[in-house]
Design a protein around this motif. Sequence first.
Motif, PDB file in Angstrom:
ATOM      1  N   PRO A 118       0.636  -1.101  -0.098  1.00 22.67           N
ATOM      2  CA  PRO A 118       0.044  -0.039   0.152  1.00 22.67           C
ATOM      3  C   PRO A 118       1.007   1.363   0.209  1.00 22.67           C
ATOM      4  N   ALA A 119       0.148   2.326  -0.503  1.00 25.95           N
ATOM      5  CA  ALA A 119       0.953   3.595  -0.700  1.00 25.95           C
ATOM      6  C   ALA A 119       1.174   4.320   0.828  1.00 25.95           C
ATOM      7  N   LYS A 120       2.228   4.758   0.949  1.00 25.16           N
ATOM      8  CA  LYS A 120       2.587   5.443   2.128  1.00 25.16           C
ATOM      9  C   LYS A 120       2.356   7.084   2.134  1.00 25.16           C
ATOM     10  N   LEU A 121       1.579   7.565   2.934  1.00 23.42           N
ATOM     11  CA  LEU A 121       1.816   9.245   2.849  1.00 23.42           C
ATOM     12  C   LEU A 121       2.271   9.753   4.276  1.00 23.42           C
ATOM     13  N   THR A 122       2.922  10.528   4.309  1.00 29.62           N
ATOM     14  CA  THR A 122       3.429  11.127   5.514  1.00 29.62           C
ATOM     15  C   THR A 122       3.057  13.004   5.394  1.00 29.62           C
ATOM     16  N   VAL A 123       2.379  13.344   6.437  1.00 34.59           N
ATOM     17  CA  VAL A 123       2.205  14.773   6.248  1.00 34.59           C
ATOM     18  C   VAL A 123       2.199  15.367   7.720  1.00 34.59           C
ATOM     19  N   THR A 124       2.536  16.676   7.721  1.00 35.23           N
ATOM     20  CA  THR A 124       2.476  17.278   9.153  1.00 35.23           C
ATOM     21  C   THR A 124       1.351  18.362   9.182  1.00 35.23           C
ATOM     22  N   ALA A 125       0.406  18.085  10.156  1.00 38.06           N
ATOM     23  CA  ALA A 125      -0.719  18.817  10.278  1.00 38.06           C
ATOM     24  C   ALA A 125      -0.501  19.948  11.460  1.00 38.06           C
ATOM     25  N   HIS A 126      -0.918  21.174  11.229  1.00 38.51           N
ATOM     26  CA  HIS A 126      -0.764  22.078  12.221  1.00 38.51           C
ATOM     27  C   HIS A 126      -1.994  22.656  12.795  1.00 38.51           C
ATOM     28  N   PHE A 127      -1.877  22.951  14.062  1.00 38.56           N
ATOM     29  CA  PHE A 127      -2.879  23.449  14.828  1.00 38.56           C
ATOM     30  C   PHE A 127      -2.602  24.385  15.731  1.00 38.56           C
ATOM     31  N   ARG A 128      -3.212  25.527  15.602  1.00 33.54           N
ATOM     32  CA  ARG A 128      -2.920  26.865  16.431  1.00 33.54           C
ATOM     33  C   ARG A 128      -4.130  27.395  17.085  1.00 33.54           C
ATOM     34  N   ALA A 129      -4.158  27.827  18.328  1.00 36.07           N
ATOM     35  CA  ALA A 129      -5.223  28.489  19.085  1.00 36.07           C
ATOM     36  C   ALA A 129      -5.238  30.053  18.730  1.00 36.07           C
ATOM     37  N   LEU A 130      -6.553  30.455  18.154  1.00 32.13           N
ATOM     38  CA  LEU A 130      -6.829  31.866  17.817  1.00 32.13           C
ATOM     39  C   LEU A 130      -7.794  32.357  18.909  1.00 32.13           C
ATOM     40  N   ALA A 131      -8.886  31.748  19.154  1.00 33.93           N
ATOM     41  CA  ALA A 131      -9.855  32.129  20.054  1.00 33.93           C
ATOM     42  C   ALA A 131     -10.050  31.004  21.135  1.00 33.93           C
ATOM     43  N   ASP A 132     -10.135  29.787  20.807  1.00 36.65           N
ATOM     44  CA  ASP A 132     -10.660  28.736  21.774  1.00 36.65           C
ATOM     45  C   ASP A 132      -9.462  27.610  21.445  1.00 36.65           C
ATOM     46  N   ALA A 133      -8.727  27.440  22.551  1.00 33.16           N
ATOM     47  CA  ALA A 133      -7.686  26.444  22.711  1.00 33.16           C
ATOM     48  C   ALA A 133      -8.169  25.180  22.453  1.00 33.16           C
ATOM     49  N   ARG A 134      -9.176  24.867  23.338  1.00 32.50           N
ATOM     50  CA  ARG A 134      -9.543  23.611  23.202  1.00 32.50           C
ATOM     51  C   ARG A 134     -10.240  23.016  22.178  1.00 32.50           C
ATOM     52  N   ALA A 135     -11.121  23.828  21.516  1.00 38.83           N
ATOM     53  CA  ALA A 135     -11.945  23.542  20.213  1.00 38.83           C
ATOM     54  C   ALA A 135     -10.944  23.708  19.132  1.00 38.83           C
TER      55      ALA A 135
END
Length: 241
Positions: free
Chosen positions: A119-136
């Motif tokens: 099977p094909a392999k995928l590698t990605v880096t996903a970025h998350f940053r809080a602007l208003a609500d850190a939990r959401a």
Amino acid sequence: MASFFPVERKTHPTTRSSYWQRQAGTVEVQAPLTEGSIDHSISWTSPFEHMGVDQKLGTASAMLQSGGFDAILMLFKEWLGNTPAAGAVNSAAEQVSSLEGRSGVTKLNSTQVFTGLPPAKLTVTAHFRALADARAEVHEPVDQLIKWALPQELAHDGVVGQAVKSGNVSLYPSRIPQIIGMTYAGMLLMPLVIEGAPYAITVPRERGGAMLNQSITLTLATLTSIDAADWANAMAGNRSS
């Protein structure tokens, strides 16, 4: 922005063929990506390369190709002098000389054959940053990715334990991790499995403990090997079957 979402296998009512589609009423995780790549490990081998004369008679073939036998035959010729046997040695020397600089390697015995691909392999880096609500904005989407990567349920007891406790026996009491799909830049890739999702715990956090930002490098893989038609459908954003 990339979108990740759970998928499920369906059966077409007419053709009875199976296909995958997004689970209705489920959440999705969205994030910008960096350092993304798809790797296809396509296996080709040369099964005939060890079947030539060069491999079966390695030392003799090397001496013939390099002209190593000429000196030996000339010594025999000098030792025999003008005897009738010298003529036979001389004839052999001419035949051996014609093989100098020749090889048994051909296009046929060096031909590669296709033996498969994982099977094909995928590698990605996903970025998350809080602007208003850190939990959401950070905690909940990262937490959801980890939940999809882990088994949905692991049974506490084995087959015997189930029989003793409830009388209901299942050979496969646990549930595997969630199969997911992914859209990005017009591509639709599914079904996918998450093979790795490292979770950093020492990141900036707000006073209540929620993460302010998180970058998670996902290792994904297609559920099966894919062919050219699957690739074309994925690049066109079509549903993969």
